[in-house]
Design an enzyme around this catalytic site. Sequence first.
Site, mmCIF file in Angstrom:
data_model
loop_
_atom_site.group_PDB
_atom_site.id
_atom_site.type_symbol
_atom_site.label_atom_id
_atom_site.label_comp_id
_atom_site.label_asym_id
_atom_site.label_seq_id
_atom_site.Cartn_x
_atom_site.Cartn_y
_atom_site.Cartn_z
ATOM 1 N N CYS A 1 0.824 -1.213 0.000
ATOM 2 C CA CYS A 1 0.000 0.000 0.000
ATOM 3 C C CYS A 1 0.859 1.264 0.000
ATOM 4 O O CYS A 1 0.355 2.355 -0.286
ATOM 5 C CB CYS A 1 -0.943 0.004 1.195
ATOM 6 S SG CYS A 1 -2.379 -1.026 0.879
ATOM 7 N N ALA B 1 -18.455 6.878 -2.084
ATOM 8 C CA ALA B 1 -19.461 6.575 -1.063
ATOM 9 C C ALA B 1 -18.833 5.801 0.092
ATOM 10 O O ALA B 1 -18.892 6.212 1.254
ATOM 11 C CB ALA B 1 -20.584 5.774 -1.679
ATOM 12 N N ASP C 1 -15.550 -5.391 -24.523
ATOM 13 C CA ASP C 1 -15.873 -6.765 -24.108
ATOM 14 C C ASP C 1 -17.363 -6.899 -23.793
ATOM 15 O O ASP C 1 -17.981 -7.921 -24.087
ATOM 16 C CB ASP C 1 -15.052 -7.146 -22.872
ATOM 17 C CG ASP C 1 -13.635 -7.558 -23.252
ATOM 18 O OD1 ASP C 1 -13.407 -7.886 -24.432
ATOM 19 O OD2 ASP C 1 -12.770 -7.556 -22.366
ATOM 20 N N GLY D 1 -11.883 2.689 -7.826
ATOM 21 C CA GLY D 1 -10.717 2.039 -8.419
ATOM 22 C C GLY D 1 -9.533 2.072 -7.476
ATOM 23 O O GLY D 1 -9.667 2.402 -6.296
ATOM 24 N N HIS D 2 -8.386 1.743 -8.018
ATOM 25 C CA HIS D 2 -7.170 1.750 -7.212
ATOM 26 C C HIS D 2 -6.014 2.205 -8.100
ATOM 27 O O HIS D 2 -5.923 1.816 -9.260
ATOM 28 C CB HIS D 2 -6.900 0.345 -6.658
ATOM 29 C CG HIS D 2 -5.846 0.354 -5.601
ATOM 30 N ND1 HIS D 2 -6.109 0.734 -4.299
ATOM 31 C CD2 HIS D 2 -4.544 0.057 -5.657
ATOM 32 C CE1 HIS D 2 -4.979 0.659 -3.595
ATOM 33 N NE2 HIS D 2 -4.016 0.245 -4.398
#
Length: 752
Positions: free
Chosen positions: A400, A428, A470, A520-521
């Site tokens: 992280c 949220a 996709d 997301g990340h």
Amino acid sequence: MLSPVIRRRDLLLLGGGHAHALALRMLAMRPVEGLRITLVSPASHTPYSGMLPGLIAGHYRFEDTHIDLARLCQWADVRFVTAEATGVDALRRRVHLAGRPSLGYDLLSIDIGSQPELDSVPGARAFAIPVKPVAQLWSRWLALASELADGRPRRIAVVGGGAGSVELVLAMAHRLRDAPVTLYLICGTPELLPGYRPAARRAVARALAQAGVTAYCGARVSTVERDRIELDDGRELAQDALFWCTAAAPVPWLQESGLATDARGFLAVDDTLRVEGEAAIFAAGDVATQTRHPRPKAGVYAVRQAPVLAHNLRAQLLGRPLRQHRPQRRFLSLLSLGERRAVADRGLLTASGAWVWRWKDRIDRRFMARFSDLPEAMPTTTPERLPEAQPRAQAFCGGCGAKVGGSALGNALARLRRDYPEHCPAEADDAVAMPLPASGRQVQSLDLLRGLVEDPWLMGRLAALHALSDLHACGARPLSALAALTLPFASPDLQERELEQLLAGALHEFAAADCKLLGGHSLQGHELALGFAVQGEPMAVDGHLLPKRGLVAGDRLILCKPLGTGTLFAAHMQARADGRDIAAALESMLLSNASAARLAVAAGVSAATDITGFGLAGHLREMLLPGQSASLDLAALPVLPGALHCLENGILSTAQADNEVLAELPPGADSTRRQLLCDPQTCGGLLLGAPPAAADDLLRQLQDEGYRQAAVIGEVCSDEESAGAGDTRLRLRAEVDDRWETEAGRQAPGRA
Ligand SMILES: Cc1cc2nc3c(=O)[nH]c(=O)nc-3n(C[C@H](O)[C@H](O)[C@H](O)COP(=O)(O)OP(=O)(O)OC[C@H]3O[C@@H](n4cnc5c(N)ncnc54)[C@H](O)[C@@H]3O)c2cc1C
């Protein structure tokens, strides 16, 4: 492990004029570590003005006379952004662009040239063809040249009395020497070519007379209408085409941006080429006036400014003294006279003839060779480092600890939420609760791309479209997306700018598809990667999805977009692709598969997939059921411009070899189009199996909807011989009428 280069400052080059093209080349040869350079230009190619008349006259090809900025940037490790600037916010250090988010900078340089002044004469903007931008001039000239093929007599007028207009009208006269065309040159001053020696003017007058061009001097155009012009001495001239080559004028937004300008609105720069009163903005070329040494607007001055500009941009970043530029008073002017003759004028010297043209031709070609013959290897100099770019004491953390900093992320997202309130809602919770689609069926997919283009906004759009494709291939409508992102190591400011551009690009596509980006990340890493997990619901009211493996014998195979992105981008990475081909490929890649999916669902196609990493052959094999074969017409394959040329030159994507193994193409009878079958596609088109009765209508609808190169490329056959044989080979019969057949019978690889 090598410590990564951390980018810390953004140098933005606005406009790809003569000064910037040269300065960019110089900056690339002596790089500054930690500097990120971006060039913004509306088109991949910029003209070299000295050869423009030769292009019109037919002595040169387009490629001889234009610098390929996209290729130059790829070679120089500079980000190329195709966009048109509309304003500068010097306070916030941002450049506004038409149709896309503004770009931030630390240091800005402007070289956007000038355009002929059109607004002081009523009707000129509506009916005249300005000589700049040159791209527009060139396309209007080509259109006119093809209209002339009908043999009807035409009158063409050129307005202006300087070197550019004289060369232009003589070039036209030479090119149209066998056409029934009357040419006029209208010049507001009493004589043509003010400032030139009488001998040069006489040589030009002779050339005009020999070419049959009538010159009207001492009269200014007062009104322009569709087919006539009025002069201020009361004369009227009929015209079928009017070219406008009057004195240069700046774009109005320069003044509106609050930057210092001269009385005509050109940027006022000091002798270091820095815009007066601005610490972080430089300017060169026609757009700038050196207030202590004003000169006429001519490319030769822009070229001479380039070394000083390159030096001062580096010096400003490295905290070194700036150099002063003292423009020359006179310069050698070489005017081409239509045919392969030219006149030279400098100081006391005037000369004319064929040898002058050859001399000019040598000079011009030598200039252009600097951009076409780019050295393969850069000189091995130790790059200088930005003062703030000290080596890091500590290696970058993993886990992280590799997250993108909170402030960069927070600031970028705050702006994106303001621009896309509906499609980028406020965070949220740690995870998002999604309502189930009404049909009760949810469709999910994930796709991730390594950096393919340097422009982060485009990259964001491509990554979003690639992921959405996709869902579209399954006949699903997107609902939401989650981002997975690795940003290259950079300072927080640069990461914030990059993040905002990437996600703004993605949101541009998500908003068009009415798909919400819910979270997301993001990580820091050695190179960019961007992807999305996407979720959707069936488009069909009855909830059915388009299967990949549902083809029926007799189905027509429709390919919605042309092939060739793999080879073209392989060439681009090696700075061997033509910027226009890359632009055309991107245009095709940026065409969403959404409409094709909607039409395919409505037409009741029996199977669909999208062509991506395994290439057409690999993905087609995935679609075939045991005992089925596909007969393809190689000649019908839609192809992107330049792709076959790249393949012919042996430029293959790194995935090509694996794809060929997957396709099991037999040896012999090889052809470029067969290689195309294994070319991996990014944002490729849908491949649809349409029942014969529906295929023609579907194809027409696809073409009407913007898939202009959609084509029926073959059909599905049942193959009694191979039924149940478990045979997985592809059988190619290319030697028979350019057609081949594939046969498959094994579990196909998963959807790419
Ligand atoms: C027919 C003709 C012949 C000429 N022949 C000669 C000659 O022989 N010798 C000579 O010295 N001069 C010549 N000139 C003048 C010469 O063209 C200009 O002086 C020269 O091009 C100026 O160079 P520049 O670097 O300022 O910009 P330009 O070469 O004009 O380039 C400007 C670039 O900026 C881009 N740009 C424009 N607007 C924007 C925007 N909003 N955002 C981003 N990018 C933008 C353009 O697309 C272009 O690529 C000729 C002009 C004409 C019309």
